[in-house]
Write a protein that holds these residues in place. Structure first.
Motif, PDB file in Angstrom:
ATOM      1  N   ARG A  67      44.600  63.116  85.714  1.00 16.08           N
ATOM      2  CA  ARG A  67      43.246  63.420  86.178  1.00 16.08           C
ATOM      3  C   ARG A  67      42.730  62.214  86.952  1.00 16.08           C
ATOM      4  NH1 ARG A  67      40.808  68.047  84.984  1.00 16.08           N
ATOM      5  NH2 ARG A  67      41.583  69.165  83.192  1.00 16.08           N
ATOM      6  N   ASP A  69      39.572  60.211  89.030  1.00 17.02           N
ATOM      7  CA  ASP A  69      38.117  60.152  89.117  1.00 17.02           C
ATOM      8  C   ASP A  69      37.701  60.414  90.559  1.00 17.02           C
ATOM      9  OD1 ASP A  69      38.541  57.786  90.530  1.00 17.02           O
ATOM     10  OD2 ASP A  69      37.930  56.487  88.867  1.00 17.02           O
ATOM     11  N   ARG A  70      36.420  60.345  90.853  1.00 15.77           N
ATOM     12  CA  ARG A  70      35.922  60.674  92.195  1.00 15.77           C
ATOM     13  C   ARG A  70      36.473  59.757  93.283  1.00 15.77           C
ATOM     14  NH1 ARG A  70      29.913  63.029  91.890  1.00 15.77           N
ATOM     15  NH2 ARG A  70      30.284  64.412  90.141  1.00 15.77           N
ATOM     16  N   SER A  71      36.847  58.541  92.923  1.00 19.35           N
ATOM     17  CA  SER A  71      37.387  57.624  93.920  1.00 19.35           C
ATOM     18  C   SER A  71      38.892  57.808  94.122  1.00 19.35           C
ATOM     19  CB  SER A  71      37.090  56.174  93.519  1.00 19.35           C
ATOM     20  OG  SER A  71      37.826  55.843  92.347  1.00 19.35           O
ATOM     21  N   GLY A  72      39.490  58.724  93.346  1.00 16.93           N
ATOM     22  CA  GLY A  72      40.919  58.990  93.488  1.00 16.93           C
ATOM     23  C   GLY A  72      41.792  58.147  92.591  1.00 16.93           C
ATOM     24  N   LYS A  73      41.181  57.350  91.719  1.00 21.60           N
ATOM     25  CA  LYS A  73      41.952  56.511  90.794  1.00 21.60           C
ATOM     26  C   LYS A  73      42.251  57.299  89.522  1.00 21.60           C
ATOM     27  CE  LYS A  73      40.028  52.246  92.494  1.00 21.60           C
ATOM     28  NZ  LYS A  73      39.219  51.069  92.211  1.00 21.60           N
ATOM     29  N   GLN A  75      42.238  58.581  86.005  1.00 23.03           N
ATOM     30  CA  GLN A  75      41.217  58.480  84.969  1.00 23.03           C
ATOM     31  C   GLN A  75      41.819  58.723  83.595  1.00 23.03           C
ATOM     32  OE1 GLN A  75      38.133  61.340  85.511  1.00 23.03           O
ATOM     33  NE2 GLN A  75      36.905  60.611  83.824  1.00 23.03           N
TER      34      GLN A  75
END
Length: 83
Positions: A67, A69-73, A75
């Motif tokens: 999964r 996060d919004r920044s593409g890292k 999570q």
């Protein structure tokens, strides 16, 4: 049949087990196997089928989904079918 006849089913890779299972099915479908041998190779086929199912379940359990996060890292990681 393949050269793995007599090999402990649990020692076979998925690919080798499937190949031997396909060979057994082909022999049984042809119908040119004596009754005693048919029973014997059918039993081995059942063991091969169970071994393949176990290997597939094990592989499915190891597959994970990452999964982001919004920044593409990344999570978190969870089982693939945990949606």
């Amino acid at each position: 049949m393949t050269g793995s006849v007599g090999t402990d089913v649990t020692e076979l890779s998925f690919e080798k087990a499937v190949a031997e299972l396909e060979s057994i099915v082909a022999r049984l479908e042809r119908g040119d196997v004596a009754l005693d041998e048919s029973i014997s190779i059918y039993e081995r086929g059942e063991a091969l089928k169970k071994h393949c199912e176990m290997l597939l379940t094990s592989a499915e359990n190891r597959i994970e989904k990452i999964r982001l996060d919004r920044s593409g890292k990344p999570q978190s990681v969870e089982p693939l079918d945990g949606e």
